[in-house]
Design a protein around this motif. Structure first.
Motif, PDB file in Angstrom:
ATOM      1  N   LYS A 209       0.805  -1.227   0.000  1.00  0.00           N
ATOM      2  CA  LYS A 209       0.000   0.000   0.000  1.00  0.00           C
ATOM      3  C   LYS A 209       0.840   1.280   0.000  1.00  0.00           C
ATOM      4  O   LYS A 209       0.494   2.247  -0.679  1.00  0.00           O
ATOM      5  CB  LYS A 209      -0.928  -0.018   1.213  1.00  0.00           C
ATOM      6  N   ILE A 210       1.906   1.279   0.757  1.00  0.00           N
ATOM      7  CA  ILE A 210       2.725   2.503   0.828  1.00  0.00           C
ATOM      8  C   ILE A 210       3.262   2.864  -0.556  1.00  0.00           C
ATOM      9  O   ILE A 210       3.243   4.026  -0.965  1.00  0.00           O
ATOM     10  CB  ILE A 210       3.891   2.328   1.834  1.00  0.00           C
ATOM     11  N   GLY A 257      -3.632  20.109  -0.757  1.00  0.00           N
ATOM     12  CA  GLY A 257      -2.492  19.225  -0.504  1.00  0.00           C
ATOM     13  C   GLY A 257      -2.844  18.266   0.626  1.00  0.00           C
ATOM     14  O   GLY A 257      -3.620  18.611   1.514  1.00  0.00           O
ATOM     15  N   ASP A 258      -2.284  17.076   0.582  1.00  0.00           N
ATOM     16  CA  ASP A 258      -2.636  16.069   1.587  1.00  0.00           C
ATOM     17  C   ASP A 258      -2.304  16.523   3.011  1.00  0.00           C
ATOM     18  O   ASP A 258      -3.050  16.231   3.948  1.00  0.00           O
ATOM     19  CB  ASP A 258      -1.907  14.753   1.296  1.00  0.00           C
ATOM     20  N   ASP A 259      -1.181  17.216   3.163  1.00  0.00           N
ATOM     21  CA  ASP A 259      -0.829  17.652   4.522  1.00  0.00           C
ATOM     22  C   ASP A 259      -1.839  18.668   5.047  1.00  0.00           C
ATOM     23  O   ASP A 259      -2.269  18.601   6.203  1.00  0.00           O
ATOM     24  CB  ASP A 259       0.607  18.208   4.587  1.00  0.00           C
ATOM     25  N   VAL A 269      -0.272  14.457  10.402  1.00  0.00           N
ATOM     26  CA  VAL A 269       0.222  14.461   9.022  1.00  0.00           C
ATOM     27  C   VAL A 269       1.223  13.319   8.854  1.00  0.00           C
ATOM     28  O   VAL A 269       2.276  13.313   9.474  1.00  0.00           O
ATOM     29  CB  VAL A 269       0.908  15.808   8.686  1.00  0.00           C
ATOM     30  N   HIS A 270       0.836  12.322   8.070  1.00  0.00           N
ATOM     31  CA  HIS A 270       1.772  11.223   7.833  1.00  0.00           C
ATOM     32  C   HIS A 270       1.948  11.008   6.328  1.00  0.00           C
ATOM     33  O   HIS A 270       1.039  10.579   5.625  1.00  0.00           O
ATOM     34  CB  HIS A 270       1.321   9.927   8.540  1.00  0.00           C
ATOM     35  N   PRO A 271       3.130  11.360   5.831  1.00  0.00           N
ATOM     36  CA  PRO A 271       3.408  11.344   4.387  1.00  0.00           C
ATOM     37  C   PRO A 271       3.172   9.988   3.718  1.00  0.00           C
ATOM     38  O   PRO A 271       2.835   9.947   2.537  1.00  0.00           O
ATOM     39  CB  PRO A 271       4.886  11.743   4.326  1.00  0.00           C
ATOM     40  N   ASP A 272       3.311   8.885   4.461  1.00  0.00           N
ATOM     41  CA  ASP A 272       3.044   7.575   3.856  1.00  0.00           C
ATOM     42  C   ASP A 272       1.596   7.450   3.391  1.00  0.00           C
ATOM     43  O   ASP A 272       1.283   6.633   2.526  1.00  0.00           O
ATOM     44  CB  ASP A 272       3.318   6.448   4.864  1.00  0.00           C
ATOM     45  N   GLY A 273       0.731   8.246   4.005  1.00  0.00           N
ATOM     46  CA  GLY A 273      -0.683   8.180   3.659  1.00  0.00           C
ATOM     47  C   GLY A 273      -1.065   9.143   2.549  1.00  0.00           C
ATOM     48  O   GLY A 273      -2.201   9.159   2.095  1.00  0.00           O
TER      49      GLY A 273
END
Ligand code: ZN
Length: 305
Positions: A209-210, A257-259, A269-273
């Motif tokens: 998934k990552i 943006g995802d963050d 905020v977790h960049p893997d997600g």
């Protein structure tokens, strides 16, 4: 934006006011490619509702060499649009619909030109306007998931209510912010024509998934870059942009943006997600397209992002 004087596209399917129910239909995985904003705050709710993770619903980004950004990538992925069925525009007094129709027409003109220059033929996508929920080749999708592109039927799906969410909840107002949303989805259509979507989907099924998320980010950033490429030519050929438009677009890219979305939803905020890229990444790639007007500059798969 100076959109009113532009031509209109007839490639709009207006399904607003139609009663669409999720009952008896499952929202399917492997569905659309979203802008990444679209009531993203509601996304978790929607995910719970449908019992699956819409956040990771199909996106993608294959490291398939050379595909990204190259108009020479070749059409013929075997998943092109079926023959156009009924076409319908929108009413004269429907300002929001007219806006979509005008921007869509402009993307048609720009991508037709760019494909031609690369010796290819651009097959125009359709845009479906809907309310609440919609059925597509990607299954049933609630408005809460935001605008999306379905590669299976080569259509962009937008509930115009999203633009209210964009302005009021995500603080990304302005007509160019809206045009960017549409042009981003059209960017996914370009990826579909170039075979990127399929390569990415295939690859995503084979990796954890990552890594699948990381591929998704590269795909989404490329769609942002393509949105910028469109705007570059729209301005160069038809002076579409007005002062302030660029700022609206860059602001929207930051807000979705995802963050920013994770932070605004009160999450860590977790960049893997990340599935669409950080605020900074989205701004960077939108700008790259805007500045260069060159689809080749959008090779997110073979670049440092
Ligand atoms: Zn997207």
């Amino acid at each position: 934006m100076r959109w009113k004087r532009g031509r209109r596209s007839q490639n709009i399917e207006d399904r607003r006011g139609m009663n669409t129910s999720a009952r008896g239909r499952g929202a399917r995985r492997g569905g659309g490619m979203k802008i990444g904003g679209g009531g993203a705050i509601l996304l978790l709710l929607a995910s719970l509702f449908f019992g699956q993770d819409l956040l990771t619903a199909f996106t993608g980004g294959g490291s398939a060499g050379g595909l990204g950004g190259s108009l020479g990538g070749g059409i013929g992925s075997g998943q092109l649009a079926p023959p156009l069925s009924q076409t319908s525009g929108v009413r004269d007094n429907d300002e929001a619909g007219q806006f979509i129709s005008a921007i869509l027409a402009d993307t048609e003109d720009v991508w037709t030109k760019l494909f031609q220059q690369a010796g290819q033929r651009y097959q125009v996508p359709k845009v479906v306007l809907f309310e609440d929920g919609v059925n597509s080749a990607c299954g049933f999708t609630s408005s809460a998931a935001g605008p999306f592109y379905c590669p299976g039927d080569s259509k962009v799906y937008i509930d115009l209510g999203f633009f209210r969410t964009l302005q009021e909840q995500m603080k990304a107002g302005g007509d160019f912010a809206q045009a960017y949303v549409l042009a981003h989805e059209v960017g996914h259509h370009v990826q579909n024509l170039l075979g990127v979507s399929m390569a990415v989907q295939k690859k995503q099924r084979q990796v954890p998934k990552i890594q699948a998320n990381a591929l998704s980010v590269r795909t989404e950033l490329q769609a942002d870059c393509y949105a910028g490429v469109w705007a570059h030519h729209a301005h160069k050929d038809r002076q579409l942009l007005e002062p302030g438009d660029l700022e609206e677009g860059m602001n929207a890219a930051a807000q979705i943006g995802d963050d920013a979305l994770m932070r605004n939803a009160g999450r860590r905020v977790h960049p893997d997600g990340f599935t669409h890229g950080s605020s900074q990444q989205r701004q960077t790639w939108l700008y790259k397209g805007l500045e260069s007007g060159d689809a080749q500059a959008c090779d997110t798969f073979n670049s440092q992002i």
